[in-house]
Design an enzyme around this catalytic site. Structure first.
Site, PDB file in Angstrom:
ATOM      1  N   GLY A  14       0.892  -1.155  -0.135  1.00 20.61           N
ATOM      2  CA  GLY A  14      -0.080  -0.108   0.008  1.00 20.61           C
ATOM      3  C   GLY A  14       0.823   1.259   0.162  1.00 20.61           C
ATOM      4  O   GLY A  14       2.112   1.292   0.012  1.00 20.61           O
ATOM      5  N   ASP A  34      -5.073  10.545  13.375  1.00 18.05           N
ATOM      6  CA  ASP A  34      -5.507  10.011  12.052  1.00 18.05           C
ATOM      7  C   ASP A  34      -5.903   8.536  12.300  1.00 18.05           C
ATOM      8  O   ASP A  34      -5.514   7.544  11.462  1.00 18.05           O
ATOM      9  CB  ASP A  34      -4.143   9.862  11.204  1.00 18.05           C
ATOM     10  N   ASP A  86       0.240   3.638  12.141  1.00 15.64           N
ATOM     11  CA  ASP A  86       0.573   4.705  11.596  1.00 15.64           C
ATOM     12  C   ASP A  86       0.375   5.873  12.627  1.00 15.64           C
ATOM     13  O   ASP A  86      -0.269   6.661  12.754  1.00 15.64           O
ATOM     14  CB  ASP A  86      -0.290   5.321  10.428  1.00 15.64           C
TER      15      ASP A  86
END
Length: 530
Positions: free
Chosen positions: A258, A379, A397
């Protein structure tokens, strides 16, 4: 359209700005920083009733989306965070509204502002087209020459910046005799001939001894790496086990898992402790000046914040042209992909979805509470919730994590005009620059809504493009909103979880903390609520 370098994607005039690849965003930001051209662009962005794709009004008195105060506040924030204004503008403007601005809109603004170097870069290097005509009478050659010189000066300045934001002399290497806790040398595993193995014994490698030219590491990062306890992987090893960082997707026989704002993630195999092990290698975008912050933040957070529902970091690499982070591989991919049944995967049943929601909540709560100064993820989204072989969720992340001040977990941790994250998951106050732990609560509410409905967080084709608006505007009953692919839901649990979504997406003052949300969640799934 031609493919972009190093990417499977392509960019056209009608492409939304938010899909500009990182390398293009970074170079445009550099160009527009030289003469603060991004301010000129920002000051010309039209407000309603203008819609993206329409001609930009040329009347000086048309309504503007951003005021001079907005531009000034962002300028101050960029100085504090060592960021470039155009990046911030793209994050805010590029993700705002139901109809998103396009590359063509940006080109028109650049033309009107006579920012020709940025305009040429976009048309020639990104769109692979011809340079657009200038307005008559502009001294183009002198302007371009000045911008070129200014860009070289700016790039040199960025390379010389230290952690304090002041220009420093950065030595080409650090010399030590014996490693100690005060040394600035980096303790890492040496490169060996058998590049399929990772060894535990360590030698000292300093930035001056790296195999290839690397971005400069400041002393704080070096010290953090030295004490992190993570394994260092040589860049040459990572390059080899990812087939030279193959950008062919894994489902087509390549290594690419990804791509995100900070870099590309690749699947690889290593031998550790006598066993083969799959890992996910994130190669950070070397063109991004904020890459050092991403690198440092991930290691800072994951070296101290260990939890079953947080993605574990295996190691790092900083001896090559790009820095890399190596994570444990999650065989079931992201929650976003599993809900979309990507790759022909089976739909998740409702019991697994409920457990995933609880686990993700526990991971976020740990971030918020494991130390006195809470961490705000900023996020949280289904794409950043990874699933292991048993579908145990791992929040990942951490590049945007903000270390908050001391105090209660309900207080506002930072006031900023810089907006991060993905628009459909963002709390309303975040767009005003108010970032707190309750921002993560709102984002979790959207993830929970995805688990319940099986619908993506954003879809331009449906009424109410973002998922929350779509559900709020719907007149359907709970039973009709639930994803039937998940099986026959327990309606008592489902109804209460929908109610929890409502709480998590309330106005900030009424919104619970994640500690409270997790408590309610546990009560619901244990059927302790009527």
């Amino acid at each position: 359209m031609q493919a972009l370098p190093g990417s499977m994607d392509s960019v056209a005039m009608t492409s939304e700005l938010r899909f500009l690849p990182p390398w293009a965003r970074s170079q445009l930001a550099h160009i527009l920083e030289v003469t603060h051209g991004w301010r000129e662009v920002m000051g010309r962005v039209p407000s309603s009733p203008w819609q993206p794709g329409s001609p930009i009004p040329q009347d000086l008195h048309y309504p503007k989306k951003y005021s001079s105060d907005d531009i000034h506040l962002i300028s101050e924030e960029c100085v504090r965070d060592r960021r470039e204004g155009f990046e911030v503008l793209l994050e805010e403007w590029g993700t705002s509204g139901r109809q998103r601005p396009t590359v063509q809109d940006l080109l028109e603004l650049l033309r009107l502002a006579k920012l020709y170097r940025a305009m040429d870069y976009l048309t020639i290097n990104v769109l692979h087209g011809e340079a657009l005509p200038r307005q008559d009478g502009d001294p183009i050659e002198d302007l371009d020459k000045a911008l070129q010189e200014g860009l070289r000066t700016y790039d040199n300045f960025i390379q010389e910046m230290g952690a304090s934001g002041e220009v420093q002399d950065i030595p080409s290497s650090y010399t030590i005799d014996e490693p100690s806790s005060d040394d600035l040398a980096l303790t890492i595993a040496p490169v060996i001939d058998d590049k399929t193995k990772v060894i535990g014994t360590c030698n000292n490698l300093t930035p001056g001894q790296s195999q290839a030219e690397s971005p400069p590491l400041d002393t704080e990062v070096l010290q953090d790496l030295q004490s992190s306890g993570f394994t260092h992987f040589s860049y040459s090893l990572l390059k080899e086990i990812t087939n030279n960082f193959s950008n062919v997707p894994t489902d087509l026989g390549g290594c690419k898992l990804g791509e995100g704002a900070f870099g590309v993630v690749y699947l690889a195999k290593i031998f550790q402790g006598g066993h083969e092990k799959k890992v996910a290698v994130k190669r950070l975008n070397s063109g991004e000046i904020k890459v050092e912050g991403q690198f440092k933040t991930e290691i800072e957070v994951l070296s101290r914040c260990i939890h079953e529902n947080l993605l574990p970091l295996e190691g790092f690499s900083c001896d090559g042209p790009d820095w890399c982070l190596v994570y444990a591989y999650m065989p079931n991919g992201s929650l976003q992909d599993r809900l979309a049944c990507s790759g022909g995967s089976e739909p998740l049943d409702w019991q697994i979805r409920v457990r995933i929601g609880e686990g993700a909540a526990r991971g976020i709560v740990h971030l918020h509470t494991y130390q006195e100064r809470p961490l705000v993820h900023r996020d949280i989204k289904s794409a950043n919730i990874l699933l292991d072989g048993s579908f145990i969720p791992k929040v990942g992340d951490f590049g945007l994590v903000h270390l908050g001040g001391s105090g209660t977990h309900t207080r506002t941790l930072i006031k900023t005009t810089t907006v991060f994250g993905t628009s459909a998951y963002m709390a309303p106050e975040a767009f005003r620059g108010d970032i707190s732990v309750k921002m993560d609560t709102f984002s979790f509410g959207i993830v929970l809504l995805e688990l319940l409905t099986g619908l993506p967080s954003y879809d331009e084709e449906r009424e109410g493009c973002d998922l929350l608006s779509h559900v709020q505007e719907s007149e359907a009953e709970v039973e009709e909103l639930l994803d039937t692919q998940a099986g026959t839901w327990d309606m008592n649990i489902a109804s209460h979880l929908f109610a929890l979504v409502g709480l998590c997406t309330e106005a900030k003052k009424k919104r619970p903390t994640m500690v409270q949300a997790l408590y309610n969640y546990s009560q619901i799934i244990n059927k302790q609520l009527d």
